[in-house]
Design a protein around this motif. Structure first.
Motif, PDB file in Angstrom:
ATOM      1  N   ARG A 258      86.203 -49.331 -35.786  1.00 11.04           N
ATOM      2  CA  ARG A 258      85.855 -49.362 -34.368  1.00 11.04           C
ATOM      3  C   ARG A 258      87.026 -48.931 -33.495  1.00 11.04           C
ATOM      4  N   ALA A 274      83.524 -46.200 -29.793  1.00 12.09           N
ATOM      5  CA  ALA A 274      82.480 -47.221 -29.759  1.00 12.09           C
ATOM      6  C   ALA A 274      82.792 -48.255 -28.690  1.00 12.09           C
ATOM      7  N   ALA A 277      80.251 -54.642 -28.721  1.00  6.37           N
ATOM      8  CA  ALA A 277      78.861 -54.927 -29.066  1.00  6.37           C
ATOM      9  C   ALA A 277      78.063 -55.488 -27.895  1.00  6.37           C
ATOM     10  N   ASP A 278      78.735 -56.179 -26.959  1.00  7.24           N
ATOM     11  CA  ASP A 278      78.019 -56.784 -25.828  1.00  7.24           C
ATOM     12  C   ASP A 278      77.964 -55.879 -24.603  1.00  7.24           C
ATOM     13  N   TYR A 293      77.224 -42.842 -21.667  1.00  4.06           N
ATOM     14  CA  TYR A 293      77.072 -43.860 -22.708  1.00  4.06           C
ATOM     15  C   TYR A 293      75.808 -43.556 -23.485  1.00  4.06           C
ATOM     16  N   TYR A 296      73.564 -45.746 -29.710  1.00  4.41           N
ATOM     17  CA  TYR A 296      74.052 -45.515 -31.070  1.00  4.41           C
ATOM     18  C   TYR A 296      73.120 -46.246 -32.042  1.00  4.41           C
ATOM     19  N   ASP A 298      71.833 -50.218 -33.708  1.00  2.00           N
ATOM     20  CA  ASP A 298      71.828 -51.680 -33.492  1.00  2.00           C
ATOM     21  C   ASP A 298      72.099 -52.035 -32.039  1.00  2.00           C
ATOM     22  N   ASP A 299      71.481 -51.307 -31.123  1.00  3.52           N
ATOM     23  CA  ASP A 299      71.579 -51.576 -29.683  1.00  3.52           C
ATOM     24  C   ASP A 299      72.995 -51.433 -29.136  1.00  3.52           C
ATOM     25  N   SER A 300      73.846 -50.696 -29.825  1.00  2.48           N
ATOM     26  CA  SER A 300      75.203 -50.460 -29.332  1.00  2.48           C
ATOM     27  C   SER A 300      75.285 -49.072 -28.687  1.00  2.48           C
ATOM     28  N   TYR A 301      76.451 -48.822 -28.064  1.00  2.00           N
ATOM     29  CA  TYR A 301      76.627 -47.570 -27.325  1.00  2.00           C
ATOM     30  C   TYR A 301      77.951 -46.901 -27.686  1.00  2.00           C
TER      31      TYR A 301
END
Length: 459
Positions: A258, A274, A277-278, A293, A296, A298-301
């Motif tokens: 990361r 990356a 996560a929040d 943004y 990506y 698993d709901d990440s960006y």
């Protein structure tokens, strides 16, 4: 024999296919072919279109070069491809399987690519404001559809389905009546909210947008269906995943930590890292921001500086010189000329010439075009100019993603990848000058490998 995952990337200039062995996660075989699908623009509207039949032909040829005994053991198929663009076709008749174990394109439009320039700044300013954190730009699928609504409404009447080129291939492989699309590709079309994973139905309906052309959105990594026929030895009934974005897959293939930032310079250029996560993106578009943004996994960006100007700026320079030489009766091939330019620049360690290579503008600043400045009698050599051009590509991308932003995000190294970096030692030298973090190569971003790795991790 171990099962394999077939990874396919339908790129802007080429198609690549790989067979990834599921046990070892090693690439067992791969092949790449140019699509040679560009169509000359004679319309005067800055159109950028490609022939889907040539793209599908290149894909079929590519698959045909892979070992047939291994293709018979493919357990699933994943696709990625060029984002933003749009292809139209007719449900149930978008291809022809009658020529054996491969299909050919049928009843489709031309592919309008991400490089399309028909939507002017004035036109875009008159579109409804999207309920999304992402702005809408020319070359985006929904913007292109709006353009046809205004200028050629009869064109849209000929088709019942729309999607990206990779979505089209998925639909044809599975014999789908419609189109399914991941949030990665939907976000690249515009008018899609990545927080709710829904199209802006009410906004589009109010603008009389042809809602029936919008694909059904399903999660990234989901299965679209199963192959409806044998395909180059791959058995009918093989699961096919919903197509992913080439950018996300290329990052997935080489971002091992990361704390990595990935710099990819191919046709265009991207610098990305990356987000935590929040992280939640802004609620509305930031059109003047050079950082976007992208959804990506698993709901990440990913935080992305996506430049329209990368290796294509260098290619345009070579084409310009080649054209001049042809006019002077001293023709050379582009590849030979490119090598000579690189050698000239290697002998010129630095240059005070300044080249801004933004010949295509940028999405956040479409009116900012290329410039050459600080010209003197001592810096007009090809070595100076080539060195300055490579430096300019890096200056542009780091102006879009400032070094301070990387440091704040805890980026500890730069992973350099892309065909332009692989081919151009001068560009690599400029990369290493531009970043205080160490730059590593060898983990080359590869969308075809990335999409296969995604499926392997989901098994």
């Amino acid at each position: 024999m171990s099962p394999y995952i077939l990874g396919i990337d339908v790129g802007t200039t080429s198609v690549k296919v790989v067979l990834l062995e599921t046990g070892s996660r090693a690439v067992s075989a791969s092949h790449t072919l140019p699509t040679k699908s560009d169509i000359s623009d004679t319309s005067g509207i800055k159109a950028k279109e490609q022939d889907p039949d040539r793209i599908v032909h290149a894909l079929n040829r590519c698959i045909g070069f892979l070992p047939r005994d291994k293709l018979q053991h493919v357990s699933s198929i994943g696709l990625s491809g060029q984002m933003h663009g749009v292809l139209f076709w007719k449900a149930k008749s978008g291809c022809d399987w009658s020529k054996g174990d491969f299909f050919t394109a049928k009843d489709t439009s031309q592919l309008i690519t991400w490089q399309d320039g028909r939507c002017s700044t004035h036109f875009l300013s008159n579109l409804p404001k999207p309920d999304s954190h992402l702005s809408v730009a020319t070359g985006f699928g929904c913007a292109t559809i709006f353009w046809f609504m205004k200028h050629r409404p009869e064109f849209l009447e000929d088709f019942t389905v729309a999607g990206t080129i990779q979505d089209y291939v998925v639909s044809m492989l599975c014999g789908l009546d419609g189109c399914v699309m991941t949030p990665q590709n939907a976000a690249s079309w515009g008018f899609f909210n990545t927080s709710t994973n829904q199209w802006n139905i009410d906004i589009l309906k109010g603008a009389r947008f042809p809602l029936h052309l919008l694909p059904q959105c399903v999660p990234s990594g989901g299965v679209a269906g199963r192959t409806c026929s044998d395909w180059h030895g791959i058995p009918a009934g093989t699961p096919v995943a919903v197509a992913l974005g080439d950018f996300q897959c290329s990052v997935y293939s080489c971002m091992s930590a990361r704390s990595d930032a990935v710099l990819n310079i191919s046709t265009s250029a991207q610098l990305t890292f990356a987000m935590p996560a929040d992280f939640k993106p802004p609620e509305s578009p930031q059109p003047a921001s050079s950082i976007s943004y992208f959804p990506y996994f698993d709901d990440s960006y990913l935080a992305v500086a996506a430049s329209l100007n990368g290796g294509n700026a260098l290619a345009t320079f070579v084409e310009m010189l080649s054209g001049w030489m042809k006019e002077l009766g001293a023709e050379q091939s582009d590849s030979c000329l490119y090598e000579k330019l690189i050698n000239c620049a290697l002998n010129q360690e630095s240059s005070d010439l300044r080249v801004s290579p933004t010949i295509l503008g940028e999405r956040h600043n479409p009116l900012c075009l290329g410039q050459v400045s600080n010209i003197s009698t001592t810096n007009l050599s090809l070595g100076h100019l080539t060195r300055a051009l490579c430096c300019g590509v890096l200056d542009n991308i780091t102006s879009m993603m400032p070094l301070e932003r990387l440091q704040q995000a805890g980026v500890s190294r730069i992973v350099g990848s892309g065909s332009a970096l692989a081919r151009n030692q001068v560009l690599r030298q400029e990369v290493e000058k531009a970043f205080p973090q160490p730059v590593v190569y060898g983990q080359n971003a590869d969308s075809a490998v990335g999409v296969a790795m995604v499926l392997c991790d989901l098994l």
